[in-house]
Motif scaffolding. Structure first.
Motif, PDB file in Angstrom:
ATOM      1  N   LEU A   7       0.859  -1.187   0.000  1.00 38.37           N
ATOM      2  CA  LEU A   7       0.000   0.000   0.000  1.00 38.37           C
ATOM      3  C   LEU A   7       0.892   1.233   0.000  1.00 38.37           C
ATOM      4  N   ILE A   8       0.742   2.059  -1.011  1.00 35.35           N
ATOM      5  CA  ILE A   8       1.619   3.210  -1.163  1.00 35.35           C
ATOM      6  C   ILE A   8       0.913   4.509  -0.773  1.00 35.35           C
ATOM      7  N   ASP A   9       1.501   5.188   0.195  1.00 33.93           N
ATOM      8  CA  ASP A   9       1.142   6.558   0.588  1.00 33.93           C
ATOM      9  C   ASP A   9      -0.327   6.768   0.953  1.00 33.93           C
ATOM     10  N   MET A  10      -0.920   5.800   1.626  1.00 28.40           N
ATOM     11  CA  MET A  10      -2.307   5.959   2.062  1.00 28.40           C
ATOM     12  C   MET A  10      -2.325   6.754   3.371  1.00 28.40           C
ATOM     13  N   GLN A  11      -1.931   8.003   3.227  1.00 27.04           N
ATOM     14  CA  GLN A  11      -1.779   8.917   4.351  1.00 27.04           C
ATOM     15  C   GLN A  11      -2.875   9.975   4.324  1.00 27.04           C
ATOM     16  N   ARG A  12      -3.054  10.628   5.425  1.00 28.92           N
ATOM     17  CA  ARG A  12      -4.124  11.629   5.546  1.00 28.92           C
ATOM     18  C   ARG A  12      -3.947  12.790   4.568  1.00 28.92           C
ATOM     19  N   ILE A  51       7.650  10.396   3.520  1.00 29.30           N
ATOM     20  CA  ILE A  51       8.080  11.450   4.441  1.00 29.30           C
ATOM     21  C   ILE A  51       8.839  12.465   3.590  1.00 29.30           C
ATOM     22  N   SER A  52       8.198  13.592   3.354  1.00 30.24           N
ATOM     23  CA  SER A  52       8.716  14.574   2.410  1.00 30.24           C
ATOM     24  C   SER A  52       9.913  15.346   2.948  1.00 30.24           C
ATOM     25  N   ARG A  53      10.717  15.792   2.018  1.00 35.91           N
ATOM     26  CA  ARG A  53      11.850  16.675   2.337  1.00 35.91           C
ATOM     27  C   ARG A  53      11.464  18.140   2.189  1.00 35.91           C
ATOM     28  N   SER A  57       5.011  20.284   1.743  1.00 33.76           N
ATOM     29  CA  SER A  57       4.338  19.056   1.336  1.00 33.76           C
ATOM     30  C   SER A  57       3.275  18.633   2.339  1.00 33.76           C
ATOM     31  N   VAL A  58       2.224  17.974   1.839  1.00 35.13           N
ATOM     32  CA  VAL A  58       1.206  17.401   2.716  1.00 35.13           C
ATOM     33  C   VAL A  58       1.779  16.240   3.524  1.00 35.13           C
ATOM     34  N   PHE A  59       2.962  15.754   3.129  1.00 36.80           N
ATOM     35  CA  PHE A  59       3.613  14.634   3.808  1.00 36.80           C
ATOM     36  C   PHE A  59       4.819  15.072   4.634  1.00 36.80           C
ATOM     37  N   TRP A  60       4.875  16.319   5.007  1.00 38.47           N
ATOM     38  CA  TRP A  60       5.974  16.815   5.844  1.00 38.47           C
ATOM     39  C   TRP A  60       5.904  16.120   7.206  1.00 38.47           C
ATOM     40  N   PRO A  61       7.042  15.619   7.722  1.00 40.96           N
ATOM     41  CA  PRO A  61       7.017  14.882   8.995  1.00 40.96           C
ATOM     42  C   PRO A  61       6.502  15.727  10.157  1.00 40.96           C
ATOM     43  N   GLY A  62       5.797  15.050  11.053  1.00 44.50           N
ATOM     44  CA  GLY A  62       5.251  15.721  12.229  1.00 44.50           C
ATOM     45  C   GLY A  62       3.894  16.360  11.989  1.00 44.50           C
ATOM     46  N   PRO A  86       9.662   9.196  -4.682  1.00 45.30           N
ATOM     47  CA  PRO A  86       8.486   8.430  -5.089  1.00 45.30           C
ATOM     48  C   PRO A  86       8.655   6.910  -5.044  1.00 45.30           C
ATOM     49  N   ASP A  87       9.808   6.388  -5.378  1.00 46.06           N
ATOM     50  CA  ASP A  87      10.045   4.951  -5.496  1.00 46.06           C
ATOM     51  C   ASP A  87      10.283   4.317  -4.125  1.00 46.06           C
TER      52      ASP A  87
END
Length: 181
Positions: A7-12, A51-53, A57-62, A86-87
């Motif tokens: 399952l890839i990136d099924m994040q909020r 976990i974005s750099r 990003s909507v995937f920024w940690p924390g 992405p990979d």
């Protein structure tokens, strides 16, 4: 030989309206169907979290967006991979984790079809894994092409799946996978 479900990136954060118009409104339900089937059969499940750099990003940690969606919370016995590109195979131990368990078959679901799903499926196929991408358990967003023409999410999705099918992966539906592909 068993097939792992990835399952890839099924994040909020993937539900953020700022990401734009998407396709496959039933994708989450199909992903959940597959996840429950894998869990019931005690087959291996891998949850990939981006976990974005980039702080924007909507995937920024924390941030809440980096957390898994409630219905896709990993169980204690399910593997979690964190990636920054992405990979899901790059700079992670995913390949090793699969090989150590003698897993040579994977089924990929999640988001974004033309980004993380496609990148992961390409590498998976190139590494020699028997790779399936589930067309109705993945989705993407509207995107402008290289010439600036806006393409619908459905068009982007279809082209991404066409890029993968019979080259890097076999593309199937949820029903086909549940029936034994």
């Amino acid at each position: 030989m068993t097939r792992a479900l990835i399952l890839i990136d099924m994040q909020r954060g993937i539900a953020d309206p700022a990401l734009g118009r998407r396709n496959n409104p039933e994708a989450e339900d199909n992903i959940a169907r597959l996840l429950f089937a894998w869990r019931d059969a005690r087959r291996p499940v891998v949850h990939v979290r981006h976990i974005s750099r980039s702080p924007r990003s909507v995937f920024w940690p924390g941030q809440e967006g980096a957390e898994f969606q409630d219905r896709f919370q990993p169980r204690a016995d399910e593997h979690v991979v964190e990636k920054n590109v992405p990979d899901a195979f790059i700079n992670t131990a995913l390949e090793r984790w699969l090989l150590v368990r003698d897993i040579r078959k994977v089924a990929i679901v999640g988001v974004i079809t033309n980004n993380s799903v496609e990148a992961t499926a390409r590498t998976s196929g190139n590494l020699g894994f028997d790779t399936i991408v589930v067309s109705d358990a993945t989705y993407t967003f509207d995107k402008a092409d290289f010439n600036g023409t806006l393409r619908t999410a459905g068009e982007v999705h279809a082209m991404s799946l066409a890029n993968l099918h019979d080259e890097y992966a076999k593309v199937v539906t949820t029903i086909e996978l549940l029936r034994g592909n």
